[in-house]
Motif scaffolding. Structure first.
Motif, PDB file in Angstrom:
ATOM      1  N   TRP A   1      74.273   8.022  81.124  1.00 22.38           N
ATOM      2  CA  TRP A   1      73.633   7.430  79.944  1.00 22.38           C
ATOM      3  C   TRP A   1      72.507   8.299  79.393  1.00 22.38           C
ATOM      4  O   TRP A   1      72.486   8.614  78.219  1.00 22.38           O
ATOM      5  CB  TRP A   1      73.098   6.027  80.277  1.00 22.38           C
ATOM      6  N   LEU A   2      71.570   8.701  80.230  1.00 21.88           N
ATOM      7  CA  LEU A   2      70.417   9.475  79.752  1.00 21.88           C
ATOM      8  C   LEU A   2      70.684  10.972  79.896  1.00 21.88           C
ATOM      9  O   LEU A   2      70.118  11.665  80.746  1.00 21.88           O
ATOM     10  CB  LEU A   2      69.157   9.076  80.509  1.00 21.88           C
ATOM     11  N   THR A   3      71.547  11.492  79.026  1.00 23.84           N
ATOM     12  CA  THR A   3      71.865  12.921  79.051  1.00 23.84           C
ATOM     13  C   THR A   3      70.672  13.781  78.645  1.00 23.84           C
ATOM     14  O   THR A   3      70.666  14.984  78.892  1.00 23.84           O
ATOM     15  CB  THR A   3      73.033  13.210  78.104  1.00 23.84           C
TER      16      THR A   3
ATOM     17  N   GLU B   1      73.856   6.950  72.926  1.00 26.82           N
ATOM     18  CA  GLU B   1      73.868   7.490  71.572  1.00 26.82           C
ATOM     19  C   GLU B   1      72.492   8.030  71.175  1.00 26.82           C
ATOM     20  O   GLU B   1      72.378   9.102  70.571  1.00 26.82           O
ATOM     21  CB  GLU B   1      74.309   6.408  70.590  1.00 26.82           C
ATOM     22  N   LEU B   2      71.449   7.294  71.535  1.00 28.14           N
ATOM     23  CA  LEU B   2      70.088   7.732  71.213  1.00 28.14           C
ATOM     24  C   LEU B   2      69.733   8.988  72.007  1.00 28.14           C
ATOM     25  O   LEU B   2      69.092   9.914  71.488  1.00 28.14           O
ATOM     26  CB  LEU B   2      69.098   6.605  71.511  1.00 28.14           C
ATOM     27  N   SER B   3      70.169   9.025  73.257  1.00 29.94           N
ATOM     28  CA  SER B   3      69.918  10.190  74.088  1.00 29.94           C
ATOM     29  C   SER B   3      70.600  11.430  73.522  1.00 29.94           C
ATOM     30  O   SER B   3      70.019  12.525  73.483  1.00 29.94           O
ATOM     31  CB  SER B   3      70.412   9.927  75.517  1.00 29.94           C
ATOM     32  N   GLU B   4      71.836  11.263  73.055  1.00 29.49           N
ATOM     33  CA  GLU B   4      72.564  12.385  72.455  1.00 29.49           C
ATOM     34  C   GLU B   4      71.880  12.864  71.179  1.00 29.49           C
ATOM     35  O   GLU B   4      71.856  14.064  70.888  1.00 29.49           O
ATOM     36  CB  GLU B   4      74.009  11.981  72.165  1.00 29.49           C
ATOM     37  N   ARG B   5      71.314  11.934  70.418  1.00 30.10           N
ATOM     38  CA  ARG B   5      70.540  12.335  69.229  1.00 30.10           C
ATOM     39  C   ARG B   5      69.352  13.185  69.627  1.00 30.10           C
ATOM     40  O   ARG B   5      69.034  14.192  68.974  1.00 30.10           O
ATOM     41  CB  ARG B   5      70.060  11.091  68.463  1.00 30.10           C
TER      42      ARG B   5
ATOM     43  N   ASP C   1      61.642   9.306  63.528  1.00 25.70           N
ATOM     44  CA  ASP C   1      62.687   8.330  63.210  1.00 25.70           C
ATOM     45  C   ASP C   1      63.442   7.928  64.479  1.00 25.70           C
ATOM     46  O   ASP C   1      63.763   6.736  64.667  1.00 25.70           O
ATOM     47  CB  ASP C   1      63.673   8.910  62.185  1.00 25.70           C
ATOM     48  N   LEU C   2      63.735   8.912  65.321  1.00 28.87           N
ATOM     49  CA  LEU C   2      64.444   8.617  66.561  1.00 28.87           C
ATOM     50  C   LEU C   2      63.610   7.709  67.461  1.00 28.87           C
ATOM     51  O   LEU C   2      64.122   6.729  68.026  1.00 28.87           O
ATOM     52  CB  LEU C   2      64.792   9.914  67.291  1.00 28.87           C
ATOM     53  N   GLN C   3      62.337   8.027  67.593  1.00 29.68           N
ATOM     54  CA  GLN C   3      61.473   7.197  68.433  1.00 29.68           C
ATOM     55  C   GLN C   3      61.428   5.758  67.917  1.00 29.68           C
ATOM     56  O   GLN C   3      61.475   4.794  68.697  1.00 29.68           O
ATOM     57  CB  GLN C   3      60.066   7.781  68.487  1.00 29.68           C
ATOM     58  N   ARG C   4      61.361   5.608  66.615  1.00 24.90           N
ATOM     59  CA  ARG C   4      61.364   4.268  66.025  1.00 24.90           C
ATOM     60  C   ARG C   4      62.661   3.532  66.360  1.00 24.90           C
ATOM     61  O   ARG C   4      62.654   2.363  66.742  1.00 24.90           O
ATOM     62  CB  ARG C   4      61.200   4.389  64.514  1.00 24.90           C
TER      63      ARG C   4
ATOM     64  N   GLN D   1      66.568  18.515  69.675  1.00 17.64           N
ATOM     65  CA  GLN D   1      65.763  19.551  70.315  1.00 17.64           C
ATOM     66  C   GLN D   1      66.482  20.898  70.382  1.00 17.64           C
ATOM     67  O   GLN D   1      65.874  21.919  70.706  1.00 17.64           O
ATOM     68  CB  GLN D   1      65.337  19.115  71.723  1.00 17.64           C
ATOM     69  N   ALA D   2      67.772  20.914  70.068  1.00 19.45           N
ATOM     70  CA  ALA D   2      68.575  22.131  70.224  1.00 19.45           C
ATOM     71  C   ALA D   2      67.984  23.367  69.536  1.00 19.45           C
ATOM     72  O   ALA D   2      67.985  24.457  70.112  1.00 19.45           O
ATOM     73  CB  ALA D   2      70.004  21.876  69.748  1.00 19.45           C
ATOM     74  N   PRO D   3      67.480  23.274  68.295  1.00 20.03           N
ATOM     75  CA  PRO D   3      66.967  24.491  67.650  1.00 20.03           C
ATOM     76  C   PRO D   3      65.588  24.931  68.139  1.00 20.03           C
ATOM     77  O   PRO D   3      65.114  26.008  67.756  1.00 20.03           O
ATOM     78  CB  PRO D   3      66.915  24.104  66.171  1.00 20.03           C
ATOM     79  N   ILE D   4      64.922  24.121  68.963  1.00 22.65           N
ATOM     80  CA  ILE D   4      63.577  24.472  69.423  1.00 22.65           C
ATOM     81  C   ILE D   4      63.693  25.446  70.585  1.00 22.65           C
ATOM     82  O   ILE D   4      64.174  25.098  71.659  1.00 22.65           O
ATOM     83  CB  ILE D   4      62.781  23.223  69.861  1.00 22.65           C
ATOM     84  N   ARG D   5      63.263  26.669  70.367  1.00 22.19           N
ATOM     85  CA  ARG D   5      63.298  27.707  71.399  1.00 22.19           C
ATOM     86  C   ARG D   5      61.892  28.287  71.510  1.00 22.19           C
ATOM     87  O   ARG D   5      61.538  29.225  70.793  1.00 22.19           O
ATOM     88  CB  ARG D   5      64.313  28.777  71.035  1.00 22.19           C
TER      89      ARG D   5
END
Length: 425
Positions: A241-243, A12-16, A74-77, A21-25
């Motif tokens: 797991w780590l997508t 779940e965290l990996s999917e987040r 927040d994700l890293q936390r 990162q999706a919009p970062i181009r």
């Protein structure tokens, strides 16, 4: 011990992370549009392109930087809290979060000196050395330039003609990739919106529709873009797991490009002109770091016999994200830097008798610095073996023999060899 519930949390965290990162181009954010080129040539290439900080301010990033940086924090936390600070999955995803925050800061700083400074932190500098007292990247490029110049001047090694229209190149490359990667969905398509001749995505390769290709170039695209870039992306997406292994941070880009260049060379697809192009990128970046402007780099390429259009494109790679009088974007160091790092890792693996670990370089888009964590997670069953493995990694006998023998030959004195054999020519 990694429990099933913990692995589901990691997924779940990996999917987040993948979603954030999706919009970062990066390249879309730093490339110059066609109007800059048109204006440059309207003035016969006699003045620098009209690009400044305001130019970038009028090119939205597609995300709100402060909000996205906070989301990565927040994700890293949450990763630390849910998986534990010492968990190798935590260490891997935390590093990705930190790098993406730095990428956001770099893109915010487009058109300023800080853009270059953050680029150096992420991709390195042309004056970096691998070890104290050893040549810098720029010096290595100069050392490679000398033998390449002789090869390029030889009539015995002419380049194959670039006479394949993009539409036909698309059909040919699709057939090649379908044959060598039958279990991996790869789509070859045409595009008019890319700076280079070709660019790889997660499951596709775009060819510049305005470019003519040679068969040799298509062979290089097959092993470089398809086998490595698309292949490792698909391997990452196939992870249970780590997508997030399907997404590449700047440090992973260095390893990716190094693996791709190494693959070109090992499969005998590369050419002296191809290597010279990579060396030129390092030299141009070094020149810009020392104060050369866009016009200086453009004329540098023109003096080498490069066409006006190609010289513009090659100079633009150096200054994208920066200004024509500013310091360079250092991503183009990744090819030579990554090659050296990857080559040395493989040599040490052979020396230590750990060639069984080498296919783990392909489980996704990872950095050499992450390799210890990757092997640890593989041993724990968290990371699955790569789904697609190129032929030279599938059967390691040829690769290991070549590198083992190369290590022995490399210890011989080349000066003495020149004295012994020079008279024969």
């Amino acid at each position: 011990m990694t429990t099933e519930p913990l692995l589901h949390q990691a997924r779940e965290l990996s999917e987040r992370l993948v979603s954030l990162q999706a919009p970062i181009r990066i390249l879309d954010a730093v490339n110059w549009d066609r109007s800059v080129r048109e204006t440059f040539f309207r003035y016969q290439g006699e003045r620098n392109p009209e690009v400044d900080r305001d130019y970038y301010a009028n090119r939205p990033l597609g995300f709100e930087p402060a909000e996205l940086r906070q989301a990565f924090s927040d994700l890293q936390r949450d990763v630390v809290r849910q998986l534990g600070q010492l968990n190798p999955m935590t260490q891997y995803m935390s590093k990705m979060c930190r790098e993406y925050r730095d990428v956001i800061r770099m893109l915010e700083a487009r058109g300023t000196r800080e853009f270059h400074n953050l680029s150096v932190e992420l991709f390195g500098d042309s004056h970096d050395a691998f070890h104290a007292g050893e040549p810098t990247l720029a010096e290595l490029a100069d050392m490679l330039q000398q033998p390449l110049a002789g090869l390029l001047a030889s009539d015995q090694m002419p380049e194959e003609p670039k006479d394949i229209p993009a539409a036909e190149a698309m059909r040919r490359l699709q057939a090649q990739v379908d044959a060598s990667m039958p279990d991996v969905p790869v789509q070859i398509m045409l595009s008019d919106g890319i700076l280079s001749d070709a660019a790889a995505g997660s499951d596709r390769i775009k060819l510049n529709q305005d470019v003519l290709f040679s068969q040799r170039e298509l062979d290089i695209l097959e092993v470089h873009e398809a086998w490595i870039h698309v292949g490792t992306t698909q391997n990452g997406l196939a992870q249970p797991w780590l997508t997030c292994l399907s997404k590449g941070t700047p440090s992973a880009t260095i390893t990716q490009e190094g693996l791709a260049v190494l693959t070109e060379i090992i499969t005998l697809k590369s050419t002296p002109r191809r290597l010279a192009k990579l060396v030129n990128r390092v030299q141009a970046t070094a020149m810009a770091s020392e104060g050369a402007t866009f016009i200086d780099i453009y004329r540098h390429y023109m003096a080498q016999g490069v066409s006006e259009d190609a010289a513009y494109t090659m100079a633009q790679r150096v200054f994208r994200g920066s200004t024509p009088e500013g310091l360079p974007f250092t991503k183009d160091l990744a090819y030579v830097k990554g090659f050296v790092l990857t080559y040395n890792l493989i040599r040490v693996a052979i020396q230590l008798g750990r060639i069984d670990r080498l296919p783990l370089l392909l489980v996704g888009k990872l950095s050499i610095d992450d390799f210890r964590l990757i092997t640890e997670l593989y041993d724990q069953g968290v990371i699955a073996p790569p789904k697609f493995v190129p032929p030279h990694f599938r059967d390691l006998r040829g690769l290991t023999t070549w590198l083992s023998f190369g290590r022995f030959i490399g210890q011989l004195s080349f000066d003495q060899l020149e004295r012994d054999y020079g008279s024969l020519f």
